[in-house]
Design a protein around this motif. Structure first.
Motif, PDB file in Angstrom:
ATOM      1  N   MET A  88      -4.261   0.723 -11.900  1.00  0.00           N
ATOM      2  CA  MET A  88      -3.491   0.168 -10.788  1.00  0.00           C
ATOM      3  C   MET A  88      -4.246  -1.013 -10.193  1.00  0.00           C
ATOM      4  O   MET A  88      -5.411  -0.882  -9.830  1.00  0.00           O
ATOM      5  N   LYS A 119       0.812  -1.214   0.000  1.00  0.00           N
ATOM      6  CA  LYS A 119       0.000   0.000   0.000  1.00  0.00           C
ATOM      7  C   LYS A 119       0.844   1.262   0.000  1.00  0.00           C
ATOM      8  O   LYS A 119       0.476   2.278  -0.604  1.00  0.00           O
ATOM      9  N   HIS A 125       2.005   3.561  -6.687  1.00  0.00           N
ATOM     10  CA  HIS A 125       0.593   3.971  -6.713  1.00  0.00           C
ATOM     11  C   HIS A 125       0.457   5.407  -7.227  1.00  0.00           C
ATOM     12  O   HIS A 125      -0.394   5.699  -8.080  1.00  0.00           O
ATOM     13  N   TYR A 146      -4.136  -3.492  -7.071  1.00  0.00           N
ATOM     14  CA  TYR A 146      -3.497  -3.599  -5.747  1.00  0.00           C
ATOM     15  C   TYR A 146      -4.008  -4.844  -5.032  1.00  0.00           C
ATOM     16  O   TYR A 146      -5.220  -5.016  -4.857  1.00  0.00           O
TER      17      TYR A 146
END
Length: 221
Positions: free
Chosen positions: A57, A42, A47, A59
């Protein structure tokens, strides 16, 4: 004719991923389309780069490789090739029956392989080990390498090795900065050769590695 599609995996700042995007734009050396970034952390800078560049993106917060998850991510992306650029998870379970396999997945590494590879050998850890060995008189230079990815971490066939001289007074930071410059110089142009099948192998036997006539795997950065 459509261009090859690349999905880029990164766990860190994403500077290499950004260079690939920039190099894929008109006039750049990478004749391919970047269809997205994948990240497992994170806090990673990739990002912000994805948002700024307008790149999708993906994740997934995990500290372990989930072969089913990443096979699904690869399939849904529609990508033809998968570039690891600062990606830290070993890629277990690559399936030769799918698009996500040892012929289409490749990595860039900030040290000479196989000597300065393996689990835990990434980023500054590589450069610290290299500087230690330099001071011990064991080596005079480092390298950046690009290789196909296999389930054995950093053991796939190397198809690009670019040497970086170590300078008296270097430390892990100064050496790492010069290696990074070399990575940014070479990653996109060699990636373009891979996705256009100028560089390839059968995914099993290292001896099947093919490079174009006149191309040198080993050279100065």
């Amino acid at each position: 004719m459509s261009k090859p599609k690349i999905l880029v995996y990164g766990s860190g700042s994403g500077s290499g991923a950004e260079k690939l995007v920039e190099s894929s734009r008109p006039g750049g050396v990478l004749d391919a389309d970047i269809v997205g970034f994948v990240c497992n952390r994170k806090s990673a800078g990739i990002h912000e780069r994805a948002q700024r560049l307008g790149i999708p993106m993906i994740y997934h917060p995990t500290s372990r490789w989930d072969s089913g998850l990443y096979q699904q991510v690869a399939k849904e992306s529609g990508a033809d090739f998968f570039a690891f650029s600062g990606w830290l998870l070993p890629a277990y379970g690559l399936d030769p029956q799918t698009a996500f396999n040892s012929q289409t997945v490749f990595n860039i590494h900030p040290g000479d392989l196989p000597e300065y590879g393996g689990v835990g050998m990434y980023g500054h850890h590589v450069h610290e080990k290299v500087i230690h060995d330099y001071k011990e008189g064991k080596i005079t230079r480092s390298a950046l390498c690009m290789h196909f990815v296999t389930p054995v971490y950093d053991q796939g066939p190397v198809f690009c090795r670019r040497y970086v001289d170590i300078i008296d007074g270097d430390n892990a930071v100064t050496l790492g900065a010069r290696v990074n410059i070399g990575e940014h110089r070479w990653q996109a142009r060699i990636t373009s050769m891979v996705v256009h099948r100028e560089i390839y192998w059968d995914g099993i036997n290292h001896r099947t590695l093919h490079v174009p006539p006149g191309y040198s795997i080993d050279a100065d950065a």
